[in-house]
Design a protein around this motif. Structure first.
Motif, PDB file in Angstrom:
ATOM      1  N   GLU A 103       1.023 -10.523  -9.389  1.00  0.00           N
ATOM      2  CA  GLU A 103       0.490 -10.721  -7.696  1.00  0.00           C
ATOM      3  C   GLU A 103       1.877 -10.327  -7.107  1.00  0.00           C
ATOM      4  OE1 GLU A 103      -0.585 -13.031  -4.395  1.00  0.00           O
ATOM      5  OE2 GLU A 103      -1.408 -12.752  -5.668  1.00  0.00           O
ATOM      6  N   GLU A 104       2.594  -9.554  -7.250  1.00  0.00           N
ATOM      7  CA  GLU A 104       3.872  -8.857  -5.821  1.00  0.00           C
ATOM      8  C   GLU A 104       3.243  -7.684  -6.121  1.00  0.00           C
ATOM      9  OE1 GLU A 104       8.767 -11.020  -7.794  1.00  0.00           O
ATOM     10  OE2 GLU A 104       7.543  -9.236  -8.482  1.00  0.00           O
ATOM     11  N   ARG A 106       0.335  -6.635  -6.866  1.00  0.00           N
ATOM     12  CA  ARG A 106      -0.879  -5.956  -5.478  1.00  0.00           C
ATOM     13  C   ARG A 106      -0.305  -6.669  -4.033  1.00  0.00           C
ATOM     14  NH1 ARG A 106      -4.128  -9.978  -2.600  1.00  0.00           N
ATOM     15  NH2 ARG A 106      -2.450 -11.163  -2.549  1.00  0.00           N
ATOM     16  N   LEU A 107       0.790  -7.180  -3.697  1.00  0.00           N
ATOM     17  CA  LEU A 107       1.010  -7.423  -2.469  1.00  0.00           C
ATOM     18  C   LEU A 107       1.328  -5.855  -1.611  1.00  0.00           C
ATOM     19  CD1 LEU A 107       2.915 -10.964  -2.197  1.00  0.00           C
ATOM     20  CD2 LEU A 107      -0.069 -10.112  -1.395  1.00  0.00           C
ATOM     21  N   GLU A 110      -1.244  -3.096  -1.405  1.00  0.00           N
ATOM     22  CA  GLU A 110      -1.637  -2.920  -0.323  1.00  0.00           C
ATOM     23  C   GLU A 110      -1.406  -2.448   1.118  1.00  0.00           C
ATOM     24  OE1 GLU A 110      -2.177  -7.429   0.511  1.00  0.00           O
ATOM     25  OE2 GLU A 110      -3.894  -8.056  -0.765  1.00  0.00           O
ATOM     26  N   TYR A 179       7.330  -7.944   0.724  1.00  0.00           N
ATOM     27  CA  TYR A 179       6.013  -8.549   0.210  1.00  0.00           C
ATOM     28  C   TYR A 179       5.734  -9.311  -0.423  1.00  0.00           C
ATOM     29  CZ  TYR A 179       5.711  -4.935   4.276  1.00  0.00           C
ATOM     30  OH  TYR A 179       5.784  -3.461   4.872  1.00  0.00           O
ATOM     31  N   GLY A 180       6.214  -9.690  -1.368  1.00  0.00           N
ATOM     32  CA  GLY A 180       5.638 -10.398  -2.578  1.00  0.00           C
ATOM     33  C   GLY A 180       6.879 -11.507  -3.549  1.00  0.00           C
ATOM     34  N   THR A 190       6.155 -14.563   0.922  1.00  0.00           N
ATOM     35  CA  THR A 190       6.194 -13.216   1.408  1.00  0.00           C
ATOM     36  C   THR A 190       7.056 -13.070   2.585  1.00  0.00           C
ATOM     37  OG1 THR A 190       4.833 -14.215   2.947  1.00  0.00           O
ATOM     38  CG2 THR A 190       3.826 -13.604   0.562  1.00  0.00           C
TER      39      THR A 190
END
Length: 390
Positions: A103-104, A106-107, A110, A179-180, A190
């Motif tokens: 998740e980190e 991925r953010l 982006e 961001y994460g 976030t």
């Protein structure tokens, strides 16, 4: 990407590693061969550490409940995630350490553009192992703080290299400034601070002063009477340094001004958001390491470097690196090369080598008392490196 972080990426006046979203994902035909992208099916691999030690790693989840978080006052204290890299007693053993959570990654992906896969970024191979004992002896401690919007793991190649040379390295994620940031139990914080600085008019000094308090707490938990790490006895609390990229580097100066336990500091290409006090850093050494361009040469657009240079009252160096960009001093070059993102003139391998060489030389000199002539002036082996105001 918000205005604050976009301005940082293009002008380096504010603090982040991040490239503008949607950048081209194919390497330029002028890209040096050493910067060429590798096939997308393969995970990136961080450069090998250069020191004699294998590297161990563990993660600490800390919460300072004595303070109110400036970005989310309703939060239960100030949350900090800390990755410790340290010299391991033996090579092998333990388990490979992941680069980032999915998740980190991925953010952040982006923000980097459609050609960057978060899953692939998370699979970047490190050289650390968890569940291994530290090497015997007492080791100097180096605190690392990342750029605004990005996480502690974007400084992993530097952290691993310092650990392989015999340092304990604490890389810190600051709540709501990335961001994460993954917390235990699957919760992800976030970047609330991104909107506060971009749209709310909050001054960058709120970040640097908050990070200084964060580092004070981390030091307390690593070297105080009730340490958060079972091997904290391997840390020599009499030898502590701090380095950071971008606003993390500016925070190193603020933290040193506030905490006499930090003996030496480095700002890697960050605008200073707070003036030093009248007494400077009370004679403690400081290195400014930045781009060799209109931003961070003397008289450049970032006037805070000239002002801070004058206020530094101890050993000091102002070093600029030709062909570099703002994110050169992080894992940015490794990430950009792997995904075929546009890159600066300085090849990735040189960006890594220069950053590691001068950061390690500085801490070797000022935390270990070892002579490092590379800090005395230009050397044939590092033609990209320029000394200002020696």
């Amino acid at each position: 990407m918000n205005r604050f972080t976009r301005a940082a990426a293009t002008a380096a006046l504010v603090s982040t590693l991040v490239l503008p979203a949607g950048v081209a994902t194919a390497a330029s035909p002028d890209t040096p061969a050493s910067n060429a992208a590798v096939p997308a099916s393969r995970a990136a691999v961080l450069p090998d550490p250069t020191g004699p030690y294998a590297v161990g790693s563990t993660v600490l989840s800390l919460v300072d409940r004595s303070r109110t978080d400036p970005w989310v006052p309703s939060a239960d204290g100030r949350a900090l995630m800390v990755t410790l890299h340290y010299p391991a007693a033996f090579p092998g053993g333990g388990r490979p350490v992941p680069y980032a959570t999915r998740e980190e990654a991925r953010l952040l992906a982006e923000q980097l553009g459609p050609g960057v896969s978060g899953d692939e970024l998370a699979r970047t191979r490190t050289h650390s192992r968890s569940g291994v004992r530290p090497a015997p002896g007492r080791h100097p401690l180096v605190l690392l703080s990342p750029g605004f919007g990005v996480s502690r793991w974007t400084l992993t190649h530097l952290a691993e290299d310092l650990a392989s040379r015999g340092y304990v390295v604490a890389s810190v994620d600051h709540a709501y400034e990335s961001y994460g940031i993954s917390l235990p139990g699957g919760r992800v914080l976030t970047c609330v601070a991104c909107a506060a600085l971009d749209e709310g008019g909050v001054h960058g000094s709120v970040v640097t002063s908050t990070r200084a308090a964060d580092m004070r707490y981390v030091l307390d938990r690593l070297t105080g009477p009730e340490p958060a790490w079972r091997y904290a006895g391997t840390i020599d609390a009499r030898r502590v340094g701090m380095a950071g990229h971008s606003i993390g580097g500016a925070s190193a100066a603020t933290a040193m001004a506030a905490d006499p336990r930090i003996d030496a500091g480095i700002n890697m290409d960050g605008r200073f958001w707070e003036d030093l006090p009248a007494q400077g850093l009370r004679g403690r050494p400081f290195l400014m390491l930045g781009t060799h361009d209109g931003m961070h040469l003397p008289g450049g657009q970032d006037t805070t470097w000239d002002r801070t240079w004058t206020a530094l009252d101890g050993w000091k160096r102002w070093i600029t690196v030709a062909g570099s960009e703002h994110f050169t001093f992080s894992d940015g070059p490794v990430i950009a090369r792997h995904f075929g993102l546009p890159q600066p003139e300085l090849p990735t391998d040189r960006a890594v080598a220069v950053t590691r060489t001068y950061v390690a030389a500085f801490f070797d000199t000022h935390l270990r008392g070892l002579p490092r002539p590379v800090l005395d002036g230009p050397t044939p082996g590092n033609p990209e490196v320029h000394f200002q105001h020696r």
